[in-house]
Design an enzyme around this catalytic site. Structure first.
Site, mmCIF file in Angstrom:
data_model
loop_
_atom_site.group_PDB
_atom_site.id
_atom_site.type_symbol
_atom_site.label_atom_id
_atom_site.label_comp_id
_atom_site.label_asym_id
_atom_site.label_seq_id
_atom_site.Cartn_x
_atom_site.Cartn_y
_atom_site.Cartn_z
ATOM 1 N N GLY A 145 -11.297 -18.337 -5.929
ATOM 2 C CA GLY A 145 -10.935 -17.365 -4.921
ATOM 3 C C GLY A 145 -11.565 -17.584 -3.560
ATOM 4 O O GLY A 145 -11.816 -18.717 -3.137
ATOM 5 N N VAL A 184 -4.660 -7.147 7.589
ATOM 6 C CA VAL A 184 -4.392 -6.241 6.475
ATOM 7 C C VAL A 184 -5.640 -5.478 6.041
ATOM 8 O O VAL A 184 -5.641 -4.243 5.958
ATOM 9 C CB VAL A 184 -3.811 -7.023 5.278
ATOM 10 C CG1 VAL A 184 -3.621 -6.096 4.085
ATOM 11 C CG2 VAL A 184 -2.487 -7.677 5.657
ATOM 12 N N GLU A 188 -6.280 -1.413 6.482
ATOM 13 C CA GLU A 188 -6.330 -0.566 5.291
ATOM 14 C C GLU A 188 -7.624 0.235 5.239
ATOM 15 O O GLU A 188 -7.613 1.458 5.037
ATOM 16 C CB GLU A 188 -6.176 -1.417 4.028
ATOM 17 C CG GLU A 188 -4.774 -1.960 3.831
ATOM 18 C CD GLU A 188 -4.594 -2.755 2.559
ATOM 19 O OE1 GLU A 188 -3.470 -3.203 2.289
ATOM 20 O OE2 GLU A 188 -5.593 -2.937 1.812
ATOM 21 N N HIS A 445 20.739 8.157 -5.077
ATOM 22 C CA HIS A 445 20.539 9.133 -3.992
ATOM 23 C C HIS A 445 19.907 10.393 -4.563
ATOM 24 O O HIS A 445 20.320 10.860 -5.617
ATOM 25 C CB HIS A 445 21.882 9.478 -3.360
ATOM 26 C CG HIS A 445 21.795 10.573 -2.345
ATOM 27 N ND1 HIS A 445 21.286 10.369 -1.074
ATOM 28 C CD2 HIS A 445 22.125 11.899 -2.425
ATOM 29 C CE1 HIS A 445 21.325 11.513 -0.405
ATOM 30 N NE2 HIS A 445 21.831 12.457 -1.208
#
Length: 467
Positions: A145, A184, A188, A445
């Site tokens: 990572g 991002v 956030e 809908h």
């Protein structure tokens, strides 16, 4: 020495998914995680805990600002940051324990310790008690990572000058949170604390926020967040971050080359992430890195050493958990002799502010730069009955299609539940749908997803029904 068919270093959403798929395919599999809990950044200090705090802060925001309009009368709510963080930790614990269960269920051997290559087939595991153990693997997958990037002039003290990791566990609500970086993660976490009552200022080097997404999304999100009270300083280059007791000072220059200063009590440095390859012993195995410190791989995610593969944030491409998971499955299936496929053009990107932002495919800016002949359709969320019913009126759906073939080339949206709706766009584009195909599909809908159908109608022939 234990022998395995596949060994994975790192247990994030790339690593643990690779382990499960490898085990499903009949490989004797081991996974190595340096921390005492599994799940990597995403589950422990990234995707999952941030969404827990985002949801908690959104509930609080609604209680303060929106309940009255729904006929709900309550006394003034109080934000209990300690309980919010505790709940976040509970969510994280439940999720990481779920990964442990899956490892046991799939008979994956779990090692706790720092994994590093002794050679291309041998992995040394250094444990927290100082002991070591070696295992051998026919194939290895690097899934370690990334970690937050920092600035040379902003010394992270984990108290007042912090990264996203510390921002998830603050013991108080900041009076004024300065966010360096309009991407991002910064938006956030800035949203979390703005909803809880903090003043929030976002300082961004570029001339727009979320610069990797479609320009229309950037403009709309900035407008919405400004309405929520977040301040923006764009085209601003930060040159210094200083702490004086409980006060922090950010210095820089704006686009007119004028000096600026912003004072607050916390600074969140959110300028991206960098691949984590420290202490992996890659030199011992002969694995090559590129100029940005990422592991070099080919189209099969294979490194220059034939039995070693790499996935997720540690290789090129968007640093997204779902991208890492897809690559984990991909490598396991490649090793099993299968022919998997990943369409990297259709990896969706999401920003979990409220309203949410999501996009897949090419942006209008990219297609214009390519000289592609396109047509664009859009539809405002406020024109939907479902949006009016819930009070979520901000945002729109935008569909870009090829002018001649009508094939959908990009779908970009901002609005309630955009993070969930984007999957419908990915599905359509995976099967190379035209805008007319989407326009002719029945959408329930009232739903937010009707905006996708209406935008497709607009892109097809400017015949949106409710606009």
């Amino acid at each position: 020495m234990s022998q395995f068919d596949v060994a994975i270093i790192g247990s994030g959403p790339g690593g643990y998914v690779a382990a499960i798929r490898a085990a499903q395919l009949g490989f004797k599999t081991a996974i190595i995680e340096k921390y005492s809990v599994m799940g990597g950044t995403c589950l422990n200090v990234g995707c999952i805990p941030s969404k827990a705090l985002l949801d908690s802060s959104e509930h609080f925001h609604n209680a303060v600002h929106n309940f009255d309009s729904h006929g709900i009368k309550i006394q003034s709510p109080v934000a209990d940051i300690e309980r919010m963080v505790a709940r976040k930790n509970e969510v994280v614990e439940q999720t990481t324990k779920g990964i442990e269960f899956l490892m046991d269920k799939n008979k994956v051997t779990v090692y706790t310790g720092m994994g590093s290559f002794k050679d291309a087939n041998t992995i040394l595991i250094s444990k927290q008690d100082g002991s070591t153990e070696e295992i051998q693997a026919k194939y290895s997958i690097i899934a370690t990572g990334s970690k937050p990037s920092t600035l040379p002039f902003a010394q992270i003290d984990k108290e007042r000058i912090i990264t996203s990791t510390e921002a998830l566990s603050l013991k108080e609500i900041p009076k004024h949170l300065i966010v360096i970086g309009g991407g991002v993660i910064g938006l956030e976490l800035g949203s979390v604390y703005r909803r809880l009552g903090s003043d929030v200022t976002v300082v961004e080097y570029m001339d727009k926020i979320i610069p990797g997404m479609d320009g229309a999304l950037s403009k709309e999100l900035q407008k919405v967040l400004k309405k929520q009270g977040i301040k923006f300083m764009l085209s601003t280059a930060v040159s210094a971050v200083e702490r004086n007791g409980e006060e922090v000072l950010v210095k820089g220059k704006d686009k007119k080359d004028q000096e600026i200063e912003v004072k607050g009590d916390y600074v969140l440095v959110s300028v991206g992430r960098k691949p984590y390859t420290d202490q992996l012993g890659l030199d011992n195995a002969g694995v090559e890195l590129d100029e940005r410190g990422r592991v070099k791989v080919n189209t099969q995610l294979q490194t220059n050493i034939s039995n070693i593969y790499a996935i997720g944030d540690v290789v090129a491409g968007p640093m997204l958990a779902h991208k890492a998971s897809e690559e984990g499955v991909f490598v396991a299936e490649v090793l099993a002799g299968q022919k998997p496929h990943i369409n990297y053009d259709l990896i969706p990107g999401v920003v979990y502010t409220w309203p949410e932002v999501a996009g897949v495919g090419k942006t209008q800016e990219q297609l214009t730069a390519e000289g592609r002949a396109i047509k664009v359709g859009s539809f405002p969320m406020r024109a939907l009955g479902r949006s009016r019913a819930s009070g979520d009126l901000d945002g729109f759906v935008k569909i870009i299609a090829d002018e001649k073939t009508d094939e959908v080339l990009g779908v970009h949206m901002i609005g309630a539940r955009a993070a969930d709706m984007i999957a419908a766009a990915v599905t359509a584009m995976e099967f190379r749908a035209s805008a007319e195909d989407i326009a002719r599909m029945s959408h329930a809908h009232p739903t937010f997803a009707e905006a996708i159908k209406e935008a497709a109608l607009d892109a097809t022939a400017k015949i949106a029904i409710h606009m």
